[in-house]
Design a protein around this motif. Structure first.
Motif, PDB file in Angstrom:
ATOM      1  N   ARG A  36      -4.739  10.595   1.124  1.00  0.00           N
ATOM      2  CA  ARG A  36      -3.897  11.751   0.432  1.00  0.00           C
ATOM      3  C   ARG A  36      -4.621  13.250   0.693  1.00  0.00           C
ATOM      4  O   ARG A  36      -5.594  13.275   0.653  1.00  0.00           O
TER       5      ARG A  36
ATOM      6  N   TYR B 149      -2.719   7.531   5.371  1.00  0.00           N
ATOM      7  CA  TYR B 149      -2.997   6.615   4.057  1.00  0.00           C
ATOM      8  C   TYR B 149      -4.051   7.370   3.346  1.00  0.00           C
ATOM      9  O   TYR B 149      -4.565   6.722   2.313  1.00  0.00           O
TER      10      TYR B 149
ATOM     11  N   ASP C 258       0.836  -1.192   0.066  1.00  0.00           N
ATOM     12  CA  ASP C 258      -0.092   0.053  -0.234  1.00  0.00           C
ATOM     13  C   ASP C 258       0.636   1.207  -0.088  1.00  0.00           C
ATOM     14  O   ASP C 258       2.023   1.287   0.472  1.00  0.00           O
ATOM     15  N   LYS C 259       0.240   2.193  -0.832  1.00  0.00           N
ATOM     16  CA  LYS C 259       0.862   3.585  -0.533  1.00  0.00           C
ATOM     17  C   LYS C 259       0.728   4.381   0.781  1.00  0.00           C
ATOM     18  O   LYS C 259      -0.544   4.388   1.038  1.00  0.00           O
ATOM     19  N   VAL C 260       1.607   5.098   1.378  1.00  0.00           N
ATOM     20  CA  VAL C 260       1.409   6.191   2.427  1.00  0.00           C
ATOM     21  C   VAL C 260       1.943   7.296   2.019  1.00  0.00           C
ATOM     22  O   VAL C 260       2.755   7.500   1.339  1.00  0.00           O
ATOM     23  N   TRP C 261       1.543   8.360   2.680  1.00  0.00           N
ATOM     24  CA  TRP C 261       2.134   9.699   2.371  1.00  0.00           C
ATOM     25  C   TRP C 261       2.575  10.120   3.913  1.00  0.00           C
ATOM     26  O   TRP C 261       2.145  10.043   4.884  1.00  0.00           O
TER      27      TRP C 261
ATOM     28  N   GLU D 243       5.603  13.056   0.897  1.00  0.00           N
ATOM     29  CA  GLU D 243       6.506  12.273   0.273  1.00  0.00           C
ATOM     30  C   GLU D 243       5.521  11.034   0.069  1.00  0.00           C
ATOM     31  O   GLU D 243       4.970  10.556   1.250  1.00  0.00           O
ATOM     32  N   GLU D 244       5.396  10.257  -0.960  1.00  0.00           N
ATOM     33  CA  GLU D 244       4.829   9.279  -1.086  1.00  0.00           C
ATOM     34  C   GLU D 244       5.592   7.984  -1.030  1.00  0.00           C
ATOM     35  O   GLU D 244       6.893   7.913  -1.645  1.00  0.00           O
ATOM     36  N   MET D 245       5.352   7.104  -0.346  1.00  0.00           N
ATOM     37  CA  MET D 245       6.218   5.851  -0.088  1.00  0.00           C
ATOM     38  C   MET D 245       5.236   4.623   0.208  1.00  0.00           C
ATOM     39  O   MET D 245       4.126   4.748   0.198  1.00  0.00           O
ATOM     40  N   THR D 246       5.651   3.341   0.000  1.00  0.00           N
ATOM     41  CA  THR D 246       5.070   2.355   0.251  1.00  0.00           C
ATOM     42  C   THR D 246       5.332   1.889   1.797  1.00  0.00           C
ATOM     43  O   THR D 246       6.032   2.375   2.466  1.00  0.00           O
TER      44      THR D 246
ATOM     45  N   GLU E 191      -4.583  16.901  -0.504  1.00  0.00           N
ATOM     46  CA  GLU E 191      -4.032  17.424  -1.781  1.00  0.00           C
ATOM     47  C   GLU E 191      -3.208  18.894  -1.394  1.00  0.00           C
ATOM     48  O   GLU E 191      -2.364  19.319  -2.045  1.00  0.00           O
TER      49      GLU E 191
ATOM     50  N   TYR F 281       2.527   9.801   9.181  1.00  0.00           N
ATOM     51  CA  TYR F 281       2.182   9.165   7.990  1.00  0.00           C
ATOM     52  C   TYR F 281       0.723   9.408   8.025  1.00  0.00           C
ATOM     53  O   TYR F 281       0.034   9.151   9.099  1.00  0.00           O
TER      54      TYR F 281
END
Length: 68
Positions: free
Chosen positions: A44, A42, A26-29, A51-54, A46, A40
């Motif tokens: 988004r 999960y 999954d992607k987290v910001w 930074e986007e990371m898995t 705007e 962090y």
């Protein structure tokens, strides 16, 4: 002095994974300062410059020891 600066974040990620909210791919910001994770999410946001990371990348980062 060596301290683990990201231990609280690591515990939160593991709890979210146990509860089924996150999986490794999954992607987290992430909002971070160098190797120190501030928070962090999960979802988004705007307006935020995140930074986007898995989840796997975030776990790898939080398991490293930080030197302060």
């Amino acid at each position: 002095m060596n301290r683990h600066m990201n231990y609280g974040i690591y515990k939160d990620i593991k709890k979210d994974m146990r509860d089924g909210r996150l999986m490794l791919h999954d992607k987290v910001w992430v909002d971070r300062h160098e190797d120190y994770i501030i928070f962090y999410t999960y979802r988004r946001e705007e307006s935020a410059d995140l930074e986007e990371m898995t989840v796997q990348e975030l776990l790898n980062l939080t398991t490293k020891k930080a030197t302060r």
